[in-house]
Design a protein around this motif. Structure first.
Motif, PDB file in Angstrom:
ATOM      1  N   MET A   1       7.142  10.473 -18.819  1.00 47.72           N
ATOM      2  CA  MET A   1       8.194  11.232 -18.660  1.00 47.72           C
ATOM      3  C   MET A   1       7.374  11.807 -17.084  1.00 47.72           C
ATOM      4  O   MET A   1       6.717  12.551 -16.945  1.00 47.72           O
ATOM      5  N   ARG A   2       8.832  12.292 -16.296  1.00 50.97           N
ATOM      6  CA  ARG A   2       8.482  12.699 -15.104  1.00 50.97           C
ATOM      7  C   ARG A   2       9.002  14.621 -15.258  1.00 50.97           C
ATOM      8  O   ARG A   2      10.184  14.475 -15.513  1.00 50.97           O
ATOM      9  N   ASN A  78      -0.339  21.668 -20.077  1.00 52.12           N
ATOM     10  CA  ASN A  78      -1.853  20.942 -19.772  1.00 52.12           C
ATOM     11  C   ASN A  78      -1.326  19.339 -20.719  1.00 52.12           C
ATOM     12  O   ASN A  78      -2.176  18.712 -20.980  1.00 52.12           O
ATOM     13  N   LYS A  79      -1.510  19.596 -21.836  1.00 51.65           N
ATOM     14  CA  LYS A  79      -1.035  19.072 -23.376  1.00 51.65           C
ATOM     15  C   LYS A  79      -0.548  17.799 -23.199  1.00 51.65           C
ATOM     16  O   LYS A  79      -0.975  16.475 -23.183  1.00 51.65           O
ATOM     17  N   LEU A  80       0.722  17.861 -22.868  1.00 53.16           N
ATOM     18  CA  LEU A  80       1.846  16.749 -21.578  1.00 53.16           C
ATOM     19  C   LEU A  80       0.748  15.922 -20.680  1.00 53.16           C
ATOM     20  O   LEU A  80       1.209  15.631 -20.730  1.00 53.16           O
ATOM     21  N   HIS A  81       0.847  16.633 -19.749  1.00 52.53           N
ATOM     22  CA  HIS A  81      -0.127  16.073 -18.567  1.00 52.53           C
ATOM     23  C   HIS A  81      -1.497  15.590 -19.385  1.00 52.53           C
ATOM     24  O   HIS A  81      -1.794  14.199 -18.710  1.00 52.53           O
ATOM     25  N   ASN A 175      13.582  28.991 -26.589  1.00 54.97           N
ATOM     26  CA  ASN A 175      13.062  29.879 -26.707  1.00 54.97           C
ATOM     27  C   ASN A 175      11.676  30.144 -26.118  1.00 54.97           C
ATOM     28  O   ASN A 175      11.414  31.015 -25.859  1.00 54.97           O
ATOM     29  N   ASN A 176      10.838  28.822 -26.156  1.00 49.07           N
ATOM     30  CA  ASN A 176       8.964  29.107 -25.820  1.00 49.07           C
ATOM     31  C   ASN A 176       8.640  27.889 -26.217  1.00 49.07           C
ATOM     32  O   ASN A 176       9.094  26.638 -25.671  1.00 49.07           O
ATOM     33  N   TRP A 177       7.301  27.982 -25.647  1.00 50.37           N
ATOM     34  CA  TRP A 177       6.644  26.764 -25.160  1.00 50.37           C
ATOM     35  C   TRP A 177       6.427  25.639 -26.246  1.00 50.37           C
ATOM     36  O   TRP A 177       6.334  24.575 -26.458  1.00 50.37           O
ATOM     37  N   ALA A 178       5.901  26.197 -27.372  1.00 46.96           N
ATOM     38  CA  ALA A 178       6.250  24.959 -28.920  1.00 46.96           C
ATOM     39  C   ALA A 178       7.569  24.372 -29.098  1.00 46.96           C
ATOM     40  O   ALA A 178       7.621  23.215 -29.373  1.00 46.96           O
ATOM     41  N   ILE A 184      10.039  17.586 -25.951  1.00 50.18           N
ATOM     42  CA  ILE A 184       9.994  16.224 -26.045  1.00 50.18           C
ATOM     43  C   ILE A 184       9.540  15.441 -26.388  1.00 50.18           C
ATOM     44  O   ILE A 184       9.981  14.028 -26.019  1.00 50.18           O
ATOM     45  N   ASN A 185       8.775  15.272 -27.616  1.00 51.73           N
ATOM     46  CA  ASN A 185       8.881  14.509 -28.589  1.00 51.73           C
ATOM     47  C   ASN A 185       9.853  13.560 -29.435  1.00 51.73           C
ATOM     48  O   ASN A 185       9.823  12.600 -29.409  1.00 51.73           O
ATOM     49  N   ASN A 186      10.941  14.685 -29.537  1.00 53.10           N
ATOM     50  CA  ASN A 186      12.338  14.132 -30.293  1.00 53.10           C
ATOM     51  C   ASN A 186      13.102  12.796 -28.886  1.00 53.10           C
ATOM     52  O   ASN A 186      13.425  12.910 -29.380  1.00 53.10           O
ATOM     53  N   LEU A 187      12.763  13.668 -27.629  1.00 56.78           N
ATOM     54  CA  LEU A 187      13.194  12.928 -26.737  1.00 56.78           C
ATOM     55  C   LEU A 187      12.725  11.595 -26.503  1.00 56.78           C
ATOM     56  O   LEU A 187      13.244   9.828 -26.509  1.00 56.78           O
ATOM     57  N   GLU A 188      11.127  11.366 -26.987  1.00 51.63           N
ATOM     58  CA  GLU A 188      10.622   9.895 -26.909  1.00 51.63           C
ATOM     59  C   GLU A 188      10.743   9.313 -27.727  1.00 51.63           C
ATOM     60  O   GLU A 188      10.482   7.941 -28.275  1.00 51.63           O
TER      61      GLU A 188
END
Ligand SMILES: [Mg+2]
Length: 189
Positions: A1-2, A78-81, A175-178, A184-188
């Motif tokens: 994903m971009r 960084n984890k997503l990257h 609300n936060n980065w978590a 994003i995981n749910n989207l995938e």
């Protein structure tokens, strides 16, 4: 994903430093620290108000040097990257306020250990750019940005801030980065 990601009030906690320096220097620009009423305009990056623009021209670097990353921003980005997502940082920060916004922002991101693929500065309105950059998801605290990318067929995710909290939106919010990571995981899946 971009994945497109805004900087101020998305990767960083910017509003608290903006408020601190408006409080410190506001009296030099207007009575009764009226700048505070324009904080939403500053955070949106439009800066049409002349007094506000002058304040930010004079203090943007000092303010930004004190701005810190939000909790887990570095860890999640960084984890997503690392997981193979492409990270495109898209900010309204421009040479009008940062002399060389590209250099300033890349130094800041490097110093703070954020891994990304591309940095695009001076973009207050981001929808067409996101389309051209083939962005799948744009994460931003500006509701109008998220809604305009949705209208063009991409996903917009609103990062909650003190400024957007009470505004309505058709977009999903986090609300936060978590929560960004989970979204994003749910989207995938
Ligand atoms: Mg922002």
């Amino acid at each position: 994903m971009r994945i497109g990601i805004d900087i101020d009030d998305t990767i960083t906690d910017s509003i608290e430093q903006v408020r601190k320096y408006m409080h410190k220097y506001g009296h030099l620009y207007c009575k009764n620290n009226e700048l505070k009423e324009k904080e939403a305009e500053l955070m949106r990056g439009t800066l049409k108000d002349k007094t506000l623009s002058l304040f930010f021209q004079n203090h943007s670097i000092e303010i930004s040097n004190h701005i810190k990353l939000k909790k887990d921003a570095k860890k999640v980005i960084n984890k997503l990257h690392d997981e193979g997502h492409e990270i495109i940082i898209i900010t309204a920060r421009s040479d009008n306020y940062y002399k060389d916004a590209q250099e300033y922002c890349s130094n800041y991101l490097k110093k703070n250990g954020i891994h990304y693929d591309k940095l695009i500065t001076a973009k207050v309105y981001k929808d067409k750019l996101c389309k051209n950059e083939h962005i799948d998801l744009m994460i931003d605290d500006a509701i109008d940005t998220c809604e305009s990318v949705e209208k063009m067929g991409m996903k917009g995710l609103v990062f909650n801030s003190e400024i957007n909290r009470n505004k309505q939106t058709i977009c999903n919010r986090v609300n936060n980065w978590a929560e960004v990571y989970d979204y994003i995981n749910n989207l995938e899946n």
